[in-house]
Design an enzyme around this catalytic site. Structure first.
Site, PDB file in Angstrom:
ATOM      1  N   SER A   1       0.850  -1.187   0.000  1.00 36.96           N
ATOM      2  CA  SER A   1       0.000   0.000   0.000  1.00 36.96           C
ATOM      3  C   SER A   1       0.889   1.242   0.000  1.00 36.96           C
ATOM      4  CB  SER A   1      -0.967  -0.033   1.186  1.00 36.96           C
ATOM      5  OG  SER A   1      -1.963   0.948   1.068  1.00 36.96           O
TER       6      SER A   1
ATOM      7  N   ASP B   1      -8.846  -4.782  -6.171  1.00 37.84           N
ATOM      8  CA  ASP B   1      -8.468  -3.796  -5.160  1.00 37.84           C
ATOM      9  C   ASP B   1      -9.338  -2.548  -5.309  1.00 37.84           C
ATOM     10  OD1 ASP B   1      -7.192  -2.000  -3.449  1.00 37.84           O
ATOM     11  OD2 ASP B   1      -5.199  -2.767  -3.920  1.00 37.84           O
TER      12      ASP B   1
ATOM     13  N   HIS C   1      -7.603  -5.222  -1.463  1.00 38.35           N
ATOM     14  CA  HIS C   1      -6.332  -4.558  -1.174  1.00 38.35           C
ATOM     15  C   HIS C   1      -5.364  -5.445  -0.400  1.00 38.35           C
ATOM     16  CE1 HIS C   1      -3.637  -1.254  -0.959  1.00 38.35           C
ATOM     17  NE2 HIS C   1      -3.758  -1.058   0.342  1.00 38.35           N
TER      18      HIS C   1
END
Length: 716
Positions: free
Chosen positions: A586, A661, A693
């Site tokens: 991320s 995602d 995600h």
């Protein structure tokens, strides 16, 4: 005196641990039993008493701490599965004491109440009438329930069900809004006495549909969702109040006019006043640099007044609703970072600040409660250790603070109703977990409910070192965690992995079990890797300047601080400077690629999961808070857009992304791969087809194995 000393700690918590040499396998990395497991659960005080209750081995116990033999488990009351008239439960449900004589719990969609003395069990009714019910919110008396089905909202009141049904699927009722920013976790808010329900109404019709593709069907089908990107049209939110007595709904008049600026205001930190007459809303402009705390009539929705405003040229981010004093409905506590650190302030309902309750170069991380006379409050703060979390008693009149949790570590406490006793549950880098009952008036330990053993005692344990280095500014202390192979030979050279996140609202180096690390890091160390993490400027719990200095330039200061960590690694004789890698997910994926492209001479290998590649492709609330809009900060966006830097790629880089995602959309890594192709650069790429995600479930073992194999091939 700081409670957490900087130390080099080898986790030899059990005598003879180094005689053990069991090694973790990749299949064990998600094994729950290898993390500390408390033998008891559902710990609580019983009603207004100082007795405690908990469940152990499917039995509920209660008793008075300190008044039983030290070797005896508190067991003056047993309620077994059979005692409440149910068969076949895999485990008893979570239990809440209504008072000292009655408990309440949910089972199979019903709210059940059990009388301890009479041994009678009654049902208070089902909590919902639809099997697809979600976002359940039961008012404290247990007789009314709010829930959602799809995008609609329902309220069950006895046998009656009221529905807010809207055929427009772009109108969402009773769910979290603003993509869960500003501390928002839900979309319904019962009034203190349970007479009214406030709820969010979110209109997403003006937000662009973003395509996701479901490939499980023979002909893949599109499953679009609403994703407002930085600088694009955002959704519009209002707040309604439903009255179950007459089914009337009113909406708060939060818009001064119908301008786009007013419609795009963020409505946060919803709070009822104790009399249920008013609702308070922290309203924030889209620029997120101006907040108004406003009051509205719950009866007709009319705007009443602005209590006060807060502004900051970077951003304001209130994440905690006001907290009314139990003995004075005209006063409340408010969290603010106006003096540079997150502290509590006492206000009256005219908007007058009466005093700052806490102050100093530390963060108040959470509110716990009041004592019986409302003379003191209980809070979490990191005053006695910036990597830990401690509980304190604070006098409301003087601000005097008393530390309640003397052992260093990360604490979670429950306070008795009269404020004289706490249940303290904590772990630290050298303690797998402990639960104690403490008399805080007399400052003495009443009982130790459990002290956990090291669940990894039979395994070859890596070393864990925690300490500080200086940031790139040469002044600020940064905390690091260094994990080294078991029985490391410092005359040898080891491949080293820098694990990075580095973004807002994160703190990876913490004084809890394994120093905030996990089994994956231990597994890498057992396989001969050094694993290093440092919390750079831009991360959490260190004050506003520490957190916000990265504003409008995400990635720049963070990388400078991470490279100071690399300098520290290079000073260690056992770190192989020719075999250094970087990994993150991320924001950490963004940092991984940023560092790999900027310093190919340092990082031989990189592994980036779910990476943000260009902040103009990220969502509006988070992206605009930290970067402003793209047209307001073109230089900042351009300087940290990684597609333009793909030409600098050298060595091995593995990029991983979940194909579904909905946080960092797939477009980010796809466009980066395209930029690498155009630049003539080879890059490795892997997709997890049906994951969002994070790669969850059993597939996460596959992820760990994928990354480890990559390091074994190209780093080791």
């Amino acid at each position: 005196m700081k409670r957490l000393l900087l130390f080099a700690l080898t986790l030899a918590l059990t005598a003879g641990v180094f005689a053990q040499n069991k090694m973790l396998s990749s299949k064990q990395l998600m094994t729950r039993g290898l993390y500390p497991q408390a033998p008891i659960r559902n710990l609580q005080f019983v009603g207004n008493t100082n007795q405690i209750a908990y469940i152990q081995d499917d039995v509920l116990y209660m008793g008075q701490p300190g008044k039983v033999k030290p070797t005896t488990i508190l067991s003056t009351l047993n309620i077994t599965v059979a005692a409440v008239g149910k068969d076949g439960w895999s485990r008893p449900p979570q239990v809440t004491f209504v008072n000292a004589k009655e408990i309440r719990f949910m089972e199979e969609g019903e709210i059940m109440q059990y009388n301890i003395a009479k041994k009678t069990l009654v049902s208070l009714g089902r909590i919902a009438t639809d099997e697809e019910a979600a976002h359940l919110d039961v008012e404290k008396n247990g007789y009314k329930t709010a829930y959602t089905v799809g995008t609609n909202l329902y309220v069950k009141n006895g046998d009656k069900v009221f529905a807010i049904e809207d055929p427009d699927q772009d109108i969402v009722y009773g769910q979290s809004v603003h993509r869960n920013e500003f501390g928002i976790e839900k979309g319904t808010f019962w009034s203190p006495k349970g007479n009214y329900l406030a709820f969010y109404r979110m209109d997403q019709s003006m937000v662009t549909d973003y395509p996701l593709v479901n490939t499980t069907a023979r002909i893949a089908r599109e499953q679009p969702f609403k994703y407002p990107m930085a600088g694009m049209k955002s959704h519009e939110v209002t707040l309604g109040v439903y009255n179950p007595a007459n089914d009337n709904i009113v909406y708060m008049d939060t818009r001064r006019d119908e301008s786009v600026a007013e419609r795009e205001m963020y409505l946060t930190n919803i709070c009822w006043n104790p009399t249920e007459e008013y609702i308070y809303i922290a309203k924030i402009n889209r620029e997120q640099n101006h907040m108004w705390l406003e009051r509205y009539s719950a009866q007709d929705g009319e705007f009443d007044t602005v209590l006060f405003e807060e502004q900051n040229p970077r951003y304001v981010e209130p994440c905690d609703a006001m907290i009314f004093l139990p003995n004075n409905p005209e006063q409340f506590l408010w969290f603010s970072m106006r003096d540079g650190y997150k502290h509590l302030y006492l206000y009256n309902t005219d908007g007058e600040m009466l005093r700052q309750v806490t102050q100093g170069a530390y963060e108040v991380e959470g509110f716990i409660g009041f004592d019986a006379k409302c003379e003191n409050i209980f809070v979490y703060a990191n005053k006695d250790g910036l990597t830990g979390r401690y509980a304190y008693k604070v006098n409301l009149a003087t601000g005097a603070m008393t530390l309640l949790t003397p052992e260093h570590g990360t604490h979670s406490v429950i306070v008795s109703n009269d404020g004289s006793t706490i249940i303290d549950m904590f772990s630290s880098v050298d303690n797998p977990g402990c639960a104690q009952v403490r008399d805080i008036k007399k400052n003495r330990l009443l009982s130790t409910l459990y002290q956990l053993d090291n669940p990894l005692a039979d395994y070859a344990m890596p070393g864990i070192e925690m300490g500080t280095i200086k940031a790139a500014d040469g002044v600020t202390d940064l905390y690091y965690r260094l994990i080294t192979p078991p029985n490391m030979d410092k005359s040898k050279k080891y491949p080293t992995l820098v694990y990075v996140y580095g973004g807002p609202h994160s703190q990876l180096v913490t004084d809890d079990w394994l120093g905030g690390g996990n089994l994956y890091f231990l597994y890498l160390a057992q396989q001969g890797y050094v694993v290093f993490t440092v919390d750079n400027r831009g991360t959490d719990n260190r004050g506003f300047e520490f957190e916000s200095c990265t504003h409008r330039q995400l990635g720049t200061i963070e990388m400078a601080d991470q490279m100071e960590g690399v300098k520290y690694l290079q000073s260690l004789p056992y770190v192989d400077q020719d075999r250094m890698g970087v990994e993150g997910w991320s924001f950490g994926g963004f940092m991984t690629i940023t560092m790999k492209l900027a310093h190919p001479e340092i990082f031989k290998v990189g592994c980036a999961g779910g990476p943000v590649i260009d902040w103009k492709w990220y969502e509006v609330m988070y992206g605009e808070r930290y970067m402003d809009m793209p047209d307001e900060n073109p230089e900042g966006y351009a300087n940290n857009a990684l597609t333009a830097k793909a030409k600098d790629l050298e060595g091995r880089l593995l990029v991983i992304h979940g194909a579904e995602d909905n946080t960092v959309v797939w477009q980010n890594s796809i466009e980066f791969i395209d930029a690498c192709i155009k630049a003539g650069k080879q890059v490795d790429y892997f997709i997890y087809p049906h994951h969002e995600h994070n790669v969850r479930g059993y597939d996460r073992i596959h992820l760990y194995e994928k990354m480890f194999d990559y390091y074994e091939t190209f780093l080791k």
